[in-house]
Write a protein that holds these residues in place. Structure first.
Motif, short mmCIF file in Angstrom:
data_model
loop_
_atom_site.label_atom_id
_atom_site.label_comp_id
_atom_site.label_asym_id
_atom_site.label_seq_id
_atom_site.Cartn_x
_atom_site.Cartn_y
_atom_site.Cartn_z
N PHE A 133 -8.81 21.07 45.46
CA PHE A 133 -9.61 22.28 45.50
C PHE A 133 -9.70 22.87 44.09
CE2 PHE A 133 -9.70 24.09 50.10
CZ PHE A 133 -10.09 22.85 50.58
N CYS A 134 -10.73 23.65 43.86
CA CYS A 134 -10.88 24.39 42.61
C CYS A 134 -9.94 25.61 42.61
CB CYS A 134 -12.33 24.85 42.48
SG CYS A 134 -12.74 25.72 40.96
N GLU A 135 -9.48 25.98 41.44
CA GLU A 135 -8.70 27.21 41.30
C GLU A 135 -9.63 28.36 40.90
OE1 GLU A 135 -5.64 27.52 42.18
OE2 GLU A 135 -5.28 25.38 42.51
N PRO A 136 -9.37 29.57 41.39
CA PRO A 136 -10.23 30.71 41.04
C PRO A 136 -10.41 30.90 39.54
CG PRO A 136 -8.76 31.32 42.83
CD PRO A 136 -8.33 29.96 42.37
N ALA A 137 -9.36 30.64 38.77
CA ALA A 137 -9.45 30.83 37.33
C ALA A 137 -10.46 29.90 36.68
CB ALA A 137 -8.07 30.62 36.69
N GLU A 138 -10.70 28.73 37.30
CA GLU A 138 -11.68 27.80 36.75
C GLU A 138 -13.10 28.34 36.91
OE1 GLU A 138 -9.95 23.40 37.15
OE2 GLU A 138 -9.96 24.46 39.07
N VAL A 139 -13.36 28.98 38.04
CA VAL A 139 -14.66 29.63 38.24
C VAL A 139 -14.80 30.79 37.27
CG1 VAL A 139 -16.17 30.76 39.90
CG2 VAL A 139 -14.61 28.96 40.68
N ALA A 140 -13.73 31.54 37.07
CA ALA A 140 -13.75 32.68 36.16
C ALA A 140 -14.03 32.23 34.73
CB ALA A 140 -12.44 33.45 36.24
N ASP A 141 -13.48 31.10 34.32
CA ASP A 141 -13.74 30.60 32.97
C ASP A 141 -15.22 30.30 32.77
OD1 ASP A 141 -11.15 30.72 31.95
OD2 ASP A 141 -10.62 28.73 32.67
N LEU A 142 -15.85 29.72 33.78
CA LEU A 142 -17.29 29.45 33.70
C LEU A 142 -18.08 30.75 33.63
CD1 LEU A 142 -19.76 27.66 33.73
CD2 LEU A 142 -19.46 27.35 36.21
N ALA A 143 -17.68 31.72 34.43
CA ALA A 143 -18.35 33.03 34.39
C ALA A 143 -18.25 33.65 33.01
CB ALA A 143 -17.74 33.96 35.44
N MET A 144 -17.07 33.54 32.39
CA MET A 144 -16.88 34.14 31.07
C MET A 144 -17.75 33.46 30.02
SD MET A 144 -15.09 36.68 31.70
CE MET A 144 -15.12 37.21 30.00
N PHE A 145 -17.97 32.16 30.16
CA PHE A 145 -18.88 31.50 29.23
C PHE A 145 -20.30 32.04 29.40
CE2 PHE A 145 -22.04 28.12 28.51
CZ PHE A 145 -21.92 28.02 27.13
N LEU A 146 -20.75 32.19 30.64
CA LEU A 146 -22.11 32.69 30.86
C LEU A 146 -22.27 34.12 30.39
CD1 LEU A 146 -22.79 31.15 34.39
CD2 LEU A 146 -23.78 30.43 32.20
N ILE A 147 -21.20 34.88 30.39
CA ILE A 147 -21.22 36.26 29.92
C ILE A 147 -21.23 36.33 28.39
CG2 ILE A 147 -19.79 38.36 29.80
CD1 ILE A 147 -19.00 37.69 32.76
N SER A 148 -20.71 35.31 27.75
CA SER A 148 -20.53 35.34 26.30
C SER A 148 -21.86 35.17 25.55
CB SER A 148 -19.58 34.21 25.87
OG SER A 148 -20.24 32.95 25.94
N ASP A 149 -21.83 35.49 24.26
CA ASP A 149 -23.00 35.32 23.41
C ASP A 149 -23.39 33.84 23.28
OD1 ASP A 149 -23.22 38.03 22.98
OD2 ASP A 149 -22.07 38.00 21.12
N LYS A 150 -22.43 32.94 23.48
CA LYS A 150 -22.71 31.52 23.35
C LYS A 150 -23.69 31.03 24.41
CE LYS A 150 -18.23 30.48 21.25
NZ LYS A 150 -16.96 29.75 21.39
N ALA A 151 -23.85 31.79 25.47
CA ALA A 151 -24.74 31.40 26.56
C ALA A 151 -26.04 32.18 26.57
CB ALA A 151 -24.03 31.57 27.90
N SER A 152 -26.43 32.73 25.42
CA SER A 152 -27.60 33.63 25.40
C SER A 152 -28.91 32.92 25.69
CB SER A 152 -27.68 34.33 24.03
OG SER A 152 -27.84 33.38 22.99
N TYR A 153 -28.94 31.58 25.59
CA TYR A 153 -30.18 30.84 25.86
C TYR A 153 -30.13 30.13 27.21
CZ TYR A 153 -34.52 28.56 24.31
OH TYR A 153 -35.83 28.14 24.18
N ILE A 154 -29.12 30.46 28.01
CA ILE A 154 -29.01 29.89 29.35
C ILE A 154 -29.37 30.99 30.35
CG2 ILE A 154 -27.44 28.88 31.06
CD1 ILE A 154 -25.74 27.87 28.71
N THR A 155 -30.42 30.77 31.10
CA THR A 155 -30.78 31.75 32.13
C THR A 155 -31.56 31.06 33.24
OG1 THR A 155 -31.59 34.01 32.47
CG2 THR A 155 -32.99 32.55 31.14
#
Length: 246
Positions: free
Chosen positions: A212-234
């Motif tokens: 199973f996935c761990e909640p922290a792994e989902v949270a890490d992905l969320a934090m990437f999408l929130i970051s400036d590094k993901a500004s061209y992903i929408t």
């Protein structure tokens, strides 16, 4: 010069994936608004964790399924924090009530839809104006493998999450020019209270990653999408399911 406070709202933030996202936001220095419906004690635990991680925040009690309650809570906060902008919203709140459709009562259909799909609208809409004015915003919607693939016994849950997926893609196109991104994360089986009633040993046999996935792994992905590094992903729906479905 002190950096301006960054504000984030996480629905269903008292436990599971929502809690992990709150903790990671705290670690990035956010002031986190931790929404919960009924479990104040767990929300306070999340808040303590946010502060321990270096951030700050407050709990915010309302039922996302109620447009009136959500709108009133958000408006009251905005009134009390003139000039502040909630620039990140994570629509994580959701409930399951699994049953085959032939036995599904109307309430089981409507409550699941209301929490995930209506909840997305009820919480996101009041926050959009400030994001557009400030020309920055991050909207992350926690959906599900069920919303992409469908799972038996989850016609209500699949419909709710599938609706949020479609809305994610539509809203992303409306707000992209203003620097606001809208993305969805579709977890498979995550070890949380919501999956406590599932036979994990049996399901693991179907997952190529074997766990199973761990909640922290989902949270890490969320934090990437929130970051400036993901500004061209929408407008994207990113699966995190251990290869169960691609």
């Amino acid at each position: 010069m002190t950096e301006p406070t960054k504000y984030a709202l996480v629905t269903g933030g008292s436990r599971g994936i929502g809690r992990e996202i709150c903790l990671k936001l705290g670690g990035r220095g956010y002031y986190v608004l931790i929404n919960y419906q009924s479990n104040a004690a767990e929300a306070e635990k999340t808040l303590a964790g946010v502060r321990a991680a270096g951030g700050d925040g407050e709990t915010m009690q309302f039922d996302v399924a109620s447009g009136e309650a959500a709108g009133a809570a958000i408006a009251a906060w905005q009134q009390a924090h003139k000039g502040a902008c909630i620039e990140v919203v994570v629509n994580n709140a959701g409930i399951r009530d699994d049953v085959l459709m032939m036995w599904m009562e109307p309430q089981q259909w409507h409550t699941v839809i209301a929490t995930s799909l209506d909840g997305f609208y009820n919480v996101t809409r009041p926050l959009l104006r400030d994001m557009l004015v400030n020309r920055f915003g991050r909207i992350v919607n926690i959906v599900s493998l069920s919303g992409i693939k469908g799972l038996p016994g989850q016609a209500n849950y699949a419909a709710a999450k599938g609706g949020v997926i479609a809305a994610t893609k539509a809203l992303a196109q409306e707000v992209a020019k203003k620097g606001v991104t809208v993305n969805a994360i579709a977890p498979g089986f995550v070890r949380t209270d919501m999956t406590a009633d599932i036979d994990e040993a049996e399901i693991r046999k179907q997952i190529p990653a074997g766990r199973f996935c761990e909640p922290a792994e989902v949270a890490d992905l969320a934090m990437f999408l929130i970051s400036d590094k993901a500004s061209y992903i929408t407008g994207e729906v990113i699966s995190i399911n251990g290869g169960l479905y691609t």
